[in-house]
Design an enzyme around this catalytic site. Structure first.
Site, PDB file in Angstrom:
ATOM      1  N   CYS A 132       0.833  -1.202   0.000  1.00 31.33           N
ATOM      2  CA  CYS A 132       0.000   0.000   0.000  1.00 31.33           C
ATOM      3  C   CYS A 132       0.870   1.255   0.000  1.00 31.33           C
ATOM      4  O   CYS A 132       1.339   1.682   1.063  1.00 31.33           O
ATOM      5  CB  CYS A 132      -0.889   0.023   1.239  1.00 31.33           C
ATOM      6  SG  CYS A 132      -1.724  -1.533   1.582  1.00 31.33           S
ATOM      7  N   PRO A 136      -5.079   8.934  -2.083  1.00 29.67           N
ATOM      8  CA  PRO A 136      -5.915   9.790  -2.928  1.00 29.67           C
ATOM      9  C   PRO A 136      -5.134  10.985  -3.471  1.00 29.67           C
ATOM     10  O   PRO A 136      -5.298  11.373  -4.618  1.00 29.67           O
ATOM     11  CB  PRO A 136      -7.046  10.223  -1.991  1.00 29.67           C
ATOM     12  CG  PRO A 136      -7.135   9.120  -0.971  1.00 29.67           C
ATOM     13  CD  PRO A 136      -5.736   8.608  -0.803  1.00 29.67           C
ATOM     14  N   SER A 140       1.086   9.287  -8.887  1.00 25.78           N
ATOM     15  CA  SER A 140       2.400   9.416  -9.532  1.00 25.78           C
ATOM     16  C   SER A 140       3.373  10.142  -8.610  1.00 25.78           C
ATOM     17  O   SER A 140       4.564   9.851  -8.584  1.00 25.78           O
ATOM     18  CB  SER A 140       2.257  10.206 -10.836  1.00 25.78           C
ATOM     19  OG  SER A 140       1.352   9.565 -11.697  1.00 25.78           O
ATOM     20  N   THR A 168      -3.952  -3.358  -4.227  1.00 24.18           N
ATOM     21  CA  THR A 168      -4.264  -4.714  -4.689  1.00 24.18           C
ATOM     22  C   THR A 168      -4.250  -5.624  -3.460  1.00 24.18           C
ATOM     23  O   THR A 168      -3.272  -5.613  -2.698  1.00 24.18           O
ATOM     24  CB  THR A 168      -3.213  -5.163  -5.733  1.00 24.18           C
ATOM     25  OG1 THR A 168      -3.272  -4.258  -6.833  1.00 24.18           O
ATOM     26  CG2 THR A 168      -3.483  -6.586  -6.210  1.00 24.18           C
ATOM     27  N   ARG A 292     -12.271 -17.663 -40.151  1.00 21.40           N
ATOM     28  CA  ARG A 292     -13.414 -16.837 -40.571  1.00 21.40           C
ATOM     29  C   ARG A 292     -13.304 -16.470 -42.057  1.00 21.40           C
ATOM     30  O   ARG A 292     -12.291 -15.918 -42.486  1.00 21.40           O
ATOM     31  CB  ARG A 292     -13.448 -15.563 -39.715  1.00 21.40           C
ATOM     32  CG  ARG A 292     -14.374 -14.478 -40.189  1.00 21.40           C
ATOM     33  CD  ARG A 292     -15.812 -14.767 -39.888  1.00 21.40           C
ATOM     34  NE  ARG A 292     -16.679 -13.647 -40.243  1.00 21.40           N
ATOM     35  CZ  ARG A 292     -17.998 -13.737 -40.348  1.00 21.40           C
ATOM     36  NH1 ARG A 292     -18.606 -14.904 -40.131  1.00 21.40           N
ATOM     37  NH2 ARG A 292     -18.722 -12.677 -40.647  1.00 21.40           N
ATOM     38  N   GLN A 303      -4.479  -8.655 -47.154  1.00 21.43           N
ATOM     39  CA  GLN A 303      -3.266  -8.023 -46.633  1.00 21.43           C
ATOM     40  C   GLN A 303      -3.577  -7.143 -45.411  1.00 21.43           C
ATOM     41  O   GLN A 303      -2.795  -7.090 -44.460  1.00 21.43           O
ATOM     42  CB  GLN A 303      -2.596  -7.170 -47.716  1.00 21.43           C
ATOM     43  CG  GLN A 303      -1.839  -7.996 -48.735  1.00 21.43           C
ATOM     44  CD  GLN A 303      -0.997  -7.143 -49.666  1.00 21.43           C
ATOM     45  OE1 GLN A 303      -1.054  -5.921 -49.621  1.00 21.43           O
ATOM     46  NE2 GLN A 303      -0.227  -7.793 -50.512  1.00 21.43           N
ATOM     47  N   GLU A 388       1.896   0.823 -11.491  1.00 15.92           N
ATOM     48  CA  GLU A 388       3.361   0.624 -11.432  1.00 15.92           C
ATOM     49  C   GLU A 388       4.086   1.704 -12.237  1.00 15.92           C
ATOM     50  O   GLU A 388       5.084   1.417 -12.893  1.00 15.92           O
ATOM     51  CB  GLU A 388       3.725  -0.771 -11.933  1.00 15.92           C
ATOM     52  CG  GLU A 388       3.214  -1.887 -11.052  1.00 15.92           C
ATOM     53  CD  GLU A 388       4.108  -2.155  -9.854  1.00 15.92           C
ATOM     54  OE1 GLU A 388       5.330  -1.976  -9.965  1.00 15.92           O
ATOM     55  OE2 GLU A 388       3.568  -2.509  -8.791  1.00 15.92           O
ATOM     56  N   THR A 390       2.711   5.258 -14.526  1.00 18.87           N
ATOM     57  CA  THR A 390       1.969   5.443 -15.784  1.00 18.87           C
ATOM     58  C   THR A 390       2.957   5.545 -16.955  1.00 18.87           C
ATOM     59  O   THR A 390       4.164   5.738 -16.752  1.00 18.87           O
ATOM     60  CB  THR A 390       1.144   6.752 -15.747  1.00 18.87           C
ATOM     61  OG1 THR A 390       2.066   7.848 -15.656  1.00 18.87           O
ATOM     62  CG2 THR A 390       0.184   6.790 -14.566  1.00 18.87           C
ATOM     63  N   SER A 391       2.424   5.468 -18.175  1.00 20.03           N
ATOM     64  CA  SER A 391       3.294   5.605 -19.350  1.00 20.03           C
ATOM     65  C   SER A 391       4.008   6.953 -19.345  1.00 20.03           C
ATOM     66  O   SER A 391       5.175   7.057 -19.735  1.00 20.03           O
ATOM     67  CB  SER A 391       2.470   5.468 -20.632  1.00 20.03           C
ATOM     68  OG  SER A 391       2.127   4.118 -20.841  1.00 20.03           O
TER      69      SER A 391
HETATM   70  C1  LIG Z   1      -6.207  -1.663 -10.490  1.00 20.61           C
HETATM   71  C2  LIG Z   1      -5.148  -0.896  -9.768  1.00 20.61           C
HETATM   72  C3  LIG Z   1      -4.308  -1.562  -8.900  1.00 20.61           C
HETATM   73  C4  LIG Z   1      -3.316  -0.856  -8.212  1.00 20.61           C
HETATM   74  N1  LIG Z   1      -2.553  -1.507  -7.277  1.00 20.61           N
HETATM   75  C5  LIG Z   1      -1.756  -0.770  -6.450  1.00 20.61           C
HETATM   76  C6  LIG Z   1      -1.117  -1.377  -5.325  1.00 20.61           C
HETATM   77  O1  LIG Z   1      -1.224  -2.594  -5.102  1.00 20.61           O
HETATM   78  N2  LIG Z   1      -0.408  -0.586  -4.482  1.00 20.61           N
HETATM   79  C7  LIG Z   1      -0.263   0.746  -4.695  1.00 20.61           C
HETATM   80  O2  LIG Z   1       0.389   1.409  -3.894  1.00 20.61           O
HETATM   81  N3  LIG Z   1      -0.842   1.355  -5.751  1.00 20.61           N
HETATM   82  C8  LIG Z   1      -1.591   0.627  -6.628  1.00 20.61           C
HETATM   83  N4  LIG Z   1      -2.220   1.241  -7.691  1.00 20.61           N
HETATM   84  C9  LIG Z   1      -2.058   2.696  -7.885  1.00 20.61           C
HETATM   85  C10 LIG Z   1      -1.322   3.060  -9.148  1.00 20.61           C
HETATM   86  O3  LIG Z   1       0.047   2.797  -9.032  1.00 20.61           O
HETATM   87  C11 LIG Z   1      -1.641   4.546  -9.447  1.00 20.61           C
HETATM   88  O4  LIG Z   1      -2.968   4.592  -9.924  1.00 20.61           O
HETATM   89  C12 LIG Z   1      -0.687   5.165 -10.425  1.00 20.61           C
HETATM   90  O5  LIG Z   1       0.571   5.347  -9.840  1.00 20.61           O
HETATM   91  C13 LIG Z   1      -1.174   6.512 -10.957  1.00 20.61           C
HETATM   92  O6  LIG Z   1      -1.557   7.354  -9.924  1.00 20.61           O
HETATM   93  P1  LIG Z   1      -2.967   8.108  -9.986  1.00 20.61           P
HETATM   94  O7  LIG Z   1      -4.004   7.099 -10.294  1.00 20.61           O
HETATM   95  O8  LIG Z   1      -3.131   8.909  -8.763  1.00 20.61           O
HETATM   96  O9  LIG Z   1      -2.862   9.064 -11.242  1.00 20.61           O
HETATM   97  P2  LIG Z   1      -2.225  10.542 -11.273  1.00 20.61           P
HETATM   98  O10 LIG Z   1      -0.870  10.509 -10.657  1.00 20.61           O
HETATM   99  O11 LIG Z   1      -3.220  11.525 -10.750  1.00 20.61           O
HETATM  100  O12 LIG Z   1      -2.056  10.757 -12.839  1.00 20.61           O
HETATM  101  C14 LIG Z   1      -3.132  11.154 -13.674  1.00 20.61           C
HETATM  102  C15 LIG Z   1      -2.575  11.417 -15.071  1.00 20.61           C
HETATM  103  O13 LIG Z   1      -1.617  12.485 -15.017  1.00 20.61           O
HETATM  104  C16 LIG Z   1      -0.370  12.051 -15.531  1.00 20.61           C
HETATM  105  N5  LIG Z   1       0.733  12.677 -14.806  1.00 20.61           N
HETATM  106  C17 LIG Z   1       0.913  12.788 -13.463  1.00 20.61           C
HETATM  107  N6  LIG Z   1       2.060  13.419 -13.190  1.00 20.61           N
HETATM  108  C18 LIG Z   1       2.651  13.699 -14.385  1.00 20.61           C
HETATM  109  C19 LIG Z   1       3.862  14.321 -14.781  1.00 20.61           C
HETATM  110  N7  LIG Z   1       4.746  14.779 -13.877  1.00 20.61           N
HETATM  111  N8  LIG Z   1       4.122  14.441 -16.091  1.00 20.61           N
HETATM  112  C20 LIG Z   1       3.253  13.979 -17.017  1.00 20.61           C
HETATM  113  N9  LIG Z   1       2.084  13.367 -16.714  1.00 20.61           N
HETATM  114  C21 LIG Z   1       1.792  13.231 -15.408  1.00 20.61           C
HETATM  115  C22 LIG Z   1      -0.379  10.535 -15.340  1.00 20.61           C
HETATM  116  O14 LIG Z   1       0.536   9.898 -16.210  1.00 20.61           O
HETATM  117  C23 LIG Z   1      -1.827  10.204 -15.634  1.00 20.61           C
HETATM  118  O15 LIG Z   1      -2.028  10.131 -17.024  1.00 20.61           O
HETATM  119  C24 LIG Z   1      -3.170   0.536  -8.428  1.00 20.61           C
HETATM  120  C25 LIG Z   1      -4.011   1.194  -9.323  1.00 20.61           C
HETATM  121  C26 LIG Z   1      -5.001   0.514  -9.970  1.00 20.61           C
HETATM  122  C27 LIG Z   1      -5.932   1.277 -10.880  1.00 20.61           C
END
Ligand SMILES: Cc1cc2nc3c(=O)[nH]c(=O)nc-3n(C[C@H](O)[C@H](O)[C@H](O)COP(=O)(O)OP(=O)(O)OC[C@H]3O[C@@H](n4cnc5c(N)ncnc54)[C@H](O)[C@@H]3O)c2cc1C
Length: 408
Positions: A132, A136, A140, A168, A292, A303, A388, A390-391
């Protein structure tokens, strides 16, 4: 990837080939037939975890053996097969392993011996682990973590308060590992991980999320309200933490960089999961395109379809090679000069999304229904551009490695 004569080789050892076949068989016979059902139920597939435990696949021994496999390919190969079977069930099987790594990588031998086995349980009484970190307000931006851990010296206990999200196995795990701040002014360098033992008062599950994909994997909030854990539950121990905090306060950065290396090293395993989904969708679409017929011939003889399949196959193989390279480098202790771990996760995640979408296109209307598995695979794949790292965050890391600049 060099053989004993020093030649470059991608030949897998007999052990790896046997292991791959064994995991593949389980994925084919047990996971796949259950995939649609658990996706619809949106519940942890306990009976399947138990089946895996009975054959030794869901076990500390199996994970440890593959983790220390000499080529570094044990985990990527096992994960690709499991996720080829089904990603939601796959994540239910490997989520514990990812939590276990957070103790194994940084914990003391006593901590590893005491807590990691409790994350797995035993056949007939399987357990889970949860890691964990996310909150909220801190996804990232892990430096924004607000969960606090304060040391109560008189009781030799840590008191933890905060709310975690997206965990998770959160709330249903036997052992939780929680990242908390001990010195918020130091950002990520003022953070530490804490083991929360089974049944600890004050830890509860918040809302369980209803998700787009990987629905057989449980994802929930975890609330920590005055949670007290013994001093020995600080991962790595207090002496190490105090030394690290002192270094950080002096402005030295070595440990932050070490943490980054740990993250980088685990990314190929996540990339391997995405490769498994992509390969599954590619194989399904390929077989469908051979069978199919429209306009009096198999659709694959056009192609437009064959080229799509050619790109899909090429992209899956390219993603796997990046995953294997990074996993091999991590195992050999090589430095990731160009963020090769992030590269592997980035390419594999985006490949999975693209390939599964192409698979839907090849199946036409059928691909868009829940009667066929590629729709589920597409939903499952999307998480790999989000969790893990984001892209965008992977590109940030690679961009910094490539330019040497403080790209923001
Ligand atoms: C199904 C699921 C399982 C998960 N499991 C775990 C777990 O076991 N343990 C755990 O700790 N976490 C877990 N997570 C959390 C996951 O790692 C986060 O959702 C992820 O790190 C993104 O954080 P956020 O959702 O707050 O998005 P945000 O950080 O709010 O990002 C929102 C958007 O803004 C972009 N963004 C943010 N900052 C920047 C920047 N500096 N430059 C460019 N773009 C940016 C992001 O790429 C994204 O497109 C899980 C998430 C999901 C959905």
């Amino acid at each position: 990837m060099t053989d004993p004569q020093g030649m470059f080789s991608l030949e897998l050892s007999d052990d790896l080939r046997e292991m791959r076949q064994w995991v593949h068989q389980f994925a084919k016979d047990v996971i796949r037939p259950a995939a649609a059902e658990w996706d619809e139920r949106e519940e942890t597939p306990w009976p399947i975890i138990d089946e895996a435990a009975k054959i030794g696949l869901y076990s500390l021994d199996f994970f440890a053996e593959q983790w220390f496999e000499p080529a570094g390919l044990g985990i990527p190969i096992a994960f690709e097969e499991l996720f080829w079977g089904d990603a939601g069930i796959g994540l239910s099987l490997v989520g514990t392993g990812l939590a276990a790594v957070s103790i194994s990588a940084n914990g003391t031998p006593d901590q590893i011996g005491e807590w990691v086995p409790q994350m797995f349980g035993e056949p007939g009484d399987v357990k889970l682990g949860a890691f964990c970190a996310s909150e909220p307000g801190a996804g990232s931006d892990v430096g924004a973590i607000r969960t606090r851990a304060a040391y109560d010296e008189a009781a030799d206990e840590w008191v933890i308060n905060g709310t975690k999200t997206w965990a998770t196995n959160g709330g249903i795990a036997n052992v939780h590992v929680v990242v908390a701040s001990v010195d918020p002014e130091l950002g990520t360098r003022g953070q530490a991980s804490f083991i929360v033992p089974p049944g600890t008062p004050g830890l509860s599950q918040g809302q369980k999320f209803k998700k787009h994909g990987i629905r057989a994997s449980h994802t929930a909030e975890v609330v920590l309200d005055g949670v007290r854990v013994p001093g020995r539950c600080l991962v790595g121990g207090k002496e190490k933490l105090d030394a690290r905090l002192a270094r950080a306060r002096e402005g030295r950065r070595s440990q932050g960089q070490a943490a980054m290396r740990t993250f980088e090293a685990s990314r190929p395993s996540v990339g391997a999961m995405a490769v498994g989904i992509a390969r599954a969708a590619l194989e399904y679409a390929r077989d469908y395109a051979r069978e199919r017929e429209q306009f009096g011939k198999p659709i694959g003889a056009n192609q437009a379809i064959a080229y799509k399949l050619a790109d899909m196959q090429t992209q899956v193989d390219a993603a796997r090679l990046l995953v294997w390279r990074a996993a091999w480098m991590a195992r050999q202790g090589k430095t990731f000069e160009h963020a090769e771990g992030s590269m592997s996760k980035l390419v594999a995640g985006e490949t999975a999304v693209r390939v599964t979408e192409d698979a839907i296109q090849i199946l036409g209307g059928n691909g868009y229904t829940r009667e066929y598995p590629v729709e589920r695979m597409h939903r499952d794949s999307k998480i790999f551009t989000i969790f893990e790292g984001t892209s965008e965050i992977q590109r940030l890391i690679i961009g910094r490695a490539v330019t040497g600049l403080d790209v923001r």
